[in-house]
Design a protein around this motif. Structure first.
Motif, short mmCIF file in Angstrom:
data_model
loop_
_atom_site.label_atom_id
_atom_site.label_comp_id
_atom_site.label_asym_id
_atom_site.label_seq_id
_atom_site.Cartn_x
_atom_site.Cartn_y
_atom_site.Cartn_z
N ILE A 148 -36.31 -46.61 59.28
CA ILE A 148 -37.65 -46.79 59.85
C ILE A 148 -38.70 -46.16 58.95
O ILE A 148 -38.61 -44.97 58.60
CB ILE A 148 -37.70 -46.18 61.25
CG1 ILE A 148 -36.68 -46.90 62.16
CG2 ILE A 148 -39.11 -46.25 61.84
CD1 ILE A 148 -36.25 -46.09 63.36
N ASP A 149 -39.68 -46.94 58.56
CA ASP A 149 -40.80 -46.48 57.72
C ASP A 149 -41.45 -45.27 58.39
O ASP A 149 -41.93 -45.35 59.52
CB ASP A 149 -41.80 -47.63 57.58
CG ASP A 149 -42.98 -47.29 56.68
OD1 ASP A 149 -43.21 -46.10 56.39
OD2 ASP A 149 -43.68 -48.23 56.27
N ASP A 150 -41.47 -44.15 57.66
CA ASP A 150 -41.96 -42.90 58.25
C ASP A 150 -43.46 -42.88 58.47
O ASP A 150 -43.98 -41.97 59.11
CB ASP A 150 -41.56 -41.72 57.35
CG ASP A 150 -41.41 -40.43 58.13
OD1 ASP A 150 -41.05 -40.48 59.32
OD2 ASP A 150 -41.66 -39.35 57.54
N THR A 151 -44.16 -43.89 57.97
CA THR A 151 -45.61 -43.96 58.18
C THR A 151 -45.97 -44.87 59.36
O THR A 151 -47.14 -45.01 59.69
CB THR A 151 -46.31 -44.51 56.92
OG1 THR A 151 -45.93 -45.89 56.73
CG2 THR A 151 -45.93 -43.72 55.69
N TYR A 188 -44.95 -42.16 49.69
CA TYR A 188 -45.15 -43.54 50.16
C TYR A 188 -44.92 -44.54 49.03
O TYR A 188 -44.25 -45.57 49.23
CB TYR A 188 -46.57 -43.69 50.71
CG TYR A 188 -46.83 -45.04 51.31
CD1 TYR A 188 -46.44 -45.33 52.61
CD2 TYR A 188 -47.49 -46.04 50.58
CE1 TYR A 188 -46.67 -46.59 53.17
CE2 TYR A 188 -47.73 -47.30 51.14
CZ TYR A 188 -47.32 -47.56 52.43
OH TYR A 188 -47.55 -48.80 52.97
N LEU A 189 -45.43 -44.23 47.84
CA LEU A 189 -45.24 -45.13 46.70
C LEU A 189 -43.77 -45.22 46.30
O LEU A 189 -43.30 -46.29 45.90
CB LEU A 189 -46.09 -44.65 45.51
CG LEU A 189 -47.60 -44.82 45.67
CD1 LEU A 189 -48.33 -44.17 44.48
CD2 LEU A 189 -47.99 -46.28 45.80
N PHE A 190 -43.06 -44.11 46.42
CA PHE A 190 -41.63 -44.11 46.11
C PHE A 190 -40.89 -45.08 47.03
O PHE A 190 -40.06 -45.88 46.59
CB PHE A 190 -41.07 -42.69 46.26
CG PHE A 190 -39.58 -42.60 46.04
CD1 PHE A 190 -39.05 -42.67 44.77
CD2 PHE A 190 -38.72 -42.43 47.12
CE1 PHE A 190 -37.67 -42.58 44.57
CE2 PHE A 190 -37.35 -42.34 46.92
CZ PHE A 190 -36.82 -42.41 45.65
N ILE A 191 -41.20 -45.02 48.33
CA ILE A 191 -40.59 -45.92 49.30
C ILE A 191 -40.89 -47.38 48.94
O ILE A 191 -40.01 -48.24 48.94
CB ILE A 191 -41.09 -45.62 50.72
CG1 ILE A 191 -40.62 -44.24 51.18
CG2 ILE A 191 -40.61 -46.69 51.71
CD1 ILE A 191 -41.29 -43.75 52.45
#
Length: 245
Positions: free
Chosen positions: A74-77, A187-190
């Motif tokens: 799940i996207d943490d953002t 975020y960019l790493f994801i």
């Protein structure tokens, strides 16, 4: 049962690969298995059929390879991640699903067998369909769209985005963290990992080509990042899931 399901804010995997090495993710997990798993989380051993794991928690899992196991990344953002924080984790590193939900979900997995139906059922039980989604600052909305539409995520993307929204780099980074609950670097790493996987799975590109095109300096740089994030290399994952390289 199909192997992978993609949603806007989550990916659901029915893993066929062997137990991965100890690792941590920049994503929350919900893991459910039809048989008990032996899980090590930050050094603590837990025996369970279900787990909800906070992002960036070191963990490993030993499971019955004949059992059906589903992993929700799940996207943490996302709003879903915030719901899980507020209603399930409540500042804990990990927890189990409610006993009734765990039992009902296992029965649903064995009965339905389709990832989309299982995902819809779990989201309904979590109350996700009732969420009023947050409205972000328009400058952050622009940045998210900019990242999503970028084929390559280069080192100067911080400066380029800050310039486009008329903010200093430091102010832009502060605003991003404030709005998204995660720093821009993470975020960019994801997103870079997502773009490589999309290029390999959907566009049938080679791993090396996809990694370099996305902004990794080399295939080895991507391999290290993938191993640290998932405990398994992308090539091992694709082979185990029977996805052609």
């Amino acid at each position: 049962m199909e192997n992978i399901l993609y949603r806007n804010d989550r990916t659901v995997i029915c893993p066929k690969y062997k137990n991965p090495k100890e690792h941590r993710h920049l994503a929350k997990h919900i893991i459910i298995s039809t048989e008990e798993m032996k899980c090590t989380l930050n050094g603590e051993i837990v025996i369970s059929k279900s787990l909800i794991i906070q992002s960036n928690v070191k963990h490993s899992i030993i499971r019955d390879m004949d059992a059906v196991m589903l992993v929700f990344l799940i996207d943490d953002t996302s709003d879903l991640a915030k719901l899980i924080d507020n209603t399930c984790l409540r500042k804990k590193s990990f927890t189990k699903l409610d006993t009734d939900l765990e039992q009902d979900l296992i029965e649903y997995i064995l009965d339905k067998g389709k990832l989309a139906l299982i995902d819809d059922y779990l989201m309904k039980r979590l109350g996700y369909e009732k969420i009023t989604h947050k409205s972000y600052d328009e400058r952050i909305v622009f940045a998210l769209d900019f990242i999503e539409s970028s084929k390559v995520i280069e080192k100067d993307i911080y400066e380029r985005m800050a310039k486009k929204v008329y903010l200093s780099k430091s102010r832009f980074l502060h605003l991003f963290k404030e709005e998204m609950g995660i720093d821009l670097k993470s975020y960019l790493f994801i997103k870079k990992l997502e773009k490589v996987c999309e290029n390999v799975i959907s566009k049938k590109k080679g791993i090396t080509e996809a990694a370099i095109e996305t902004g990794f300096s080399s295939s080895s740089h991507f391999a290290d990042a993938c191993l640290k994030a998932f405990g398994i290399s992308l090539s091992e994952f694709l082979k185990a899931q029977e996805i052609a390289l």
